[in-house]
Design an enzyme around this catalytic site. Structure first.
Site, mmCIF file in Angstrom:
data_model
loop_
_atom_site.group_PDB
_atom_site.id
_atom_site.type_symbol
_atom_site.label_atom_id
_atom_site.label_comp_id
_atom_site.label_asym_id
_atom_site.label_seq_id
_atom_site.Cartn_x
_atom_site.Cartn_y
_atom_site.Cartn_z
ATOM 1 N N LYS A 163 2.580 -8.662 -2.313
ATOM 2 C CA LYS A 163 1.585 -8.795 -3.378
ATOM 3 C C LYS A 163 1.299 -7.467 -4.051
ATOM 4 O O LYS A 163 1.181 -6.437 -3.388
ATOM 5 C CB LYS A 163 0.284 -9.360 -2.783
ATOM 6 C CG LYS A 163 -0.915 -9.364 -3.700
ATOM 7 C CD LYS A 163 -2.159 -9.832 -2.961
ATOM 8 C CE LYS A 163 -3.399 -9.661 -3.805
ATOM 9 N NZ LYS A 163 -3.733 -8.238 -4.049
ATOM 10 N N LYS A 190 0.845 -1.191 0.000
ATOM 11 C CA LYS A 190 0.000 0.000 0.000
ATOM 12 C C LYS A 190 0.888 1.251 0.000
ATOM 13 O O LYS A 190 2.002 1.187 0.511
ATOM 14 C CB LYS A 190 -0.908 0.009 1.241
ATOM 15 C CG LYS A 190 -1.733 -1.250 1.465
ATOM 16 C CD LYS A 190 -2.854 -1.388 0.463
ATOM 17 C CE LYS A 190 -3.692 -2.641 0.784
ATOM 18 N NZ LYS A 190 -4.822 -2.785 -0.141
ATOM 19 N N HIS A 239 -6.439 -13.481 -7.758
ATOM 20 C CA HIS A 239 -7.286 -12.516 -7.055
ATOM 21 C C HIS A 239 -8.698 -12.585 -7.631
ATOM 22 O O HIS A 239 -8.875 -12.793 -8.831
ATOM 23 C CB HIS A 239 -6.732 -11.099 -7.185
ATOM 24 C CG HIS A 239 -7.306 -10.158 -6.164
ATOM 25 N ND1 HIS A 239 -8.567 -9.607 -6.296
ATOM 26 C CD2 HIS A 239 -6.810 -9.689 -4.988
ATOM 27 C CE1 HIS A 239 -8.808 -8.843 -5.246
ATOM 28 N NE2 HIS A 239 -7.765 -8.881 -4.432
#
EC number: 4.1.1.39
Length: 475
Positions: free
Chosen positions: A201, A175, A294
């Site tokens: 990821k 992030k 995902h």
């Protein structure tokens, strides 16, 4: 009238709108081991009998159309038609029914999830006789399951590649998900991996944007991965998202990842499509790459209780199409997931043989005949206080993925990773010693925090964070 028409009329052809019940509602039918079985939750329009609605679902998702056609006489409808063989009311719901439909195996192309879905859910969901329709479950017969290669490698092969056993794997989504340069992105990856995580990821919407082109990201992430690997002595990985606008571009990115020597790549399988996913899975199998999946867009399809497709069906489809990991929700975090329902489809992903169990939403016994299993990934709003519950719920064969729960640590990414690794190791050791994680989990974390300042700081930051909302998708 032409001679051909006269001949057909004389043979009993009668034009007109079909009463589906006459042909497609067969309550005496005994299902075959080779049938594909489906459980649909139906909400018929007012005035439409459930038997007619169930028969219409069977017809419109197999051989039927709205009117009689003379070409019906040129084939064997009894051999190829879908059959609604049972209907039961949904307890506690007004005008909702579970319709069970059996489809002959010859209706489906071997090894094609795309064709399976096009047939069963491609058209019937817009049928006017139904107010709503949801596909709750599918039974994939062993004869059809054997036409799929499934995950590129499977759980045991992945553990052997990573040389990691006896505990869940730890991951983290980098992030902010958008806006970082490739170099800063690689730095964040390195800090997390050197702190003790197994994986980092790409977020699902990180592909190749102006602020960070895919090739630059792949290079910096590979450098970070190998540096952390050298420092820790552990095999590390980062899910490099190969999803692209075309299959050709996707395969080019996968090939570049292989050239760099990284162990794992990633695909958004619902937005990318089943055909693209199966192609990528085959490439990963042939080239030694693990494939992380995902489920971006899944809630558009599966969240409404009375319309759409349940995630357990999407999970089965992924196991056939191919993927080594897939996100499944957490039960305890910020995303939707009722415990028994989640455990039901987690078993459908991992196990070879799963018994029918309506208490967990499993409508049919499923035999995967040794199709490799898929690791469930728990992610979304989880932190160190959730570690005991996650370890107890998901067990060893899982990936526990902390994004904000790693990067939000007040001391930085590496201490956040240390906190999660210490918490996980403490929970696994306590479980192996026979302690009850469900009841003693908080005590286990507090004890571990006494000798880990990183964990103590994380415990203080997230001690009040909870996501207490009622789940929408209940049994």
């Amino acid at each position: 009238m032409s001679p051909q028409t006269e001949t057909k009329a004389g043979a009993g052809f009668k034009a007109g709108v079909k009463d589906y019940r006459l042909t497609y509602y067969t309550p005496d039918y005994e299902t075959k081991e080779t049938d594909v079985l489906a459980a649909f939750r139906m909400t018929p329009q007012p005035g439409v009998p459930p038997e007619e609605a169930g028969a219409a679902v069977a017809a419109e998702s197999s051989t039927g159309t709205w009117t009689t056609v003379w070409t019906d006489g040129l084939t064997s409808l009894d051999r190829y038609k879908g059959r609604c063989y049972d209907i039961e009311p949904v307890p506690g719901e007004e005008n909702q029914y579970i319709a069970y439909v059996a489809y002959p195996l010859d209706l489906f192309e071997e090894g094609s999830v795309t064709n399976l879905f096009t047939s069963i859910v491609g058209n019937v969901f817009g049928f006017k006789a139904l107010r709503a329709l949801r596909l709750e479950d599918l039974r994939i017969p062993a004869a059809y399951a054997k036409t799929f290669q499934g995950p590129p490698h499977g759980i045991q092969v992945e553990r052997d590649k990573l040389n990691k056993y006896g505990r869940p794997l730890l991951g983290c989504t980098i992030k902010p998900k958008l806006g970082l340069s490739a170099k800063n992105y690689g730095r964040a990856v390195y800090e997390c991996l050197r702190g003790g995580l197994d994986f980092t990821k790409d977020d699902e919407n990180v592909t190749s944007q102006p602020f960070m082109r895919w090739r630059d990201r792949f290079l910096f992430v590979a450098e970070a991965t190998f540096k952390a690997q050298a420092e820790t002595g552990e095999i590390k990985g980062h899910y490099l998202n190969a999803t692209a606008g075309t299959c050709e571009e996707m395969m080019k990115r996968a090939a570049y990842a292989r050239e760099l020597g990284v162990p794992i790549i990633m695909h958004d399988y619902l937005t990318g499509g089943f055909t693209a996913n199966t192609s990528l899975s085959n490439y990963c199998r042939d080239n030694g790459l693990l494939l992380h999946i995902h489920r971006a867009m899944h809630a558009v399809i599966d969240r409404q209780k009375n319309h759409g497709i349940h995630f357990r069906v999407l999970a089965k489809a992924l196991r056939m199409s191919g993927g080594d990991h897939i996100h499944t929700g957490t039960v305890v975090g910020k995303l939707e997931g009722e415990r028994q329902v989640t455990l039901g489809f987690v078993d459908l992903l991992r196990d070879d043989y799963i018994e029918k169990d309506r208490s967990r939403g499993i409508y049919f016994t499923q035999d995967w005949v040794a199709l490799p299993g898929v690791l469930p990934v728990a992610s979304g709003g989880i932190h160190v206080w959730h570690m005991p519950a996650l370890t107890e719920i998901f067990g060893d064969d899982s990936v526990l993925q902390f994004g904000g729960g790693t990067l939000g640590h007040p001391w930085g990414n590496a201490p956040g990773a240390v906190a999660n690794r210490v918490a996980l190791e403490a929970c696994v050791q306590a479980r192996n010693e026979g302690r009850d994680l469900a009841r003693q989990g908080n005590d286990i974390i507090r004890e571990a925090a006494k000798w880990s300042p990183e964990l103590a700081a994380a415990c203080e930051v997230w001690k009040e964070i909870k996501f207490e909302f009622d789940t929408i998708d209940t049994l």
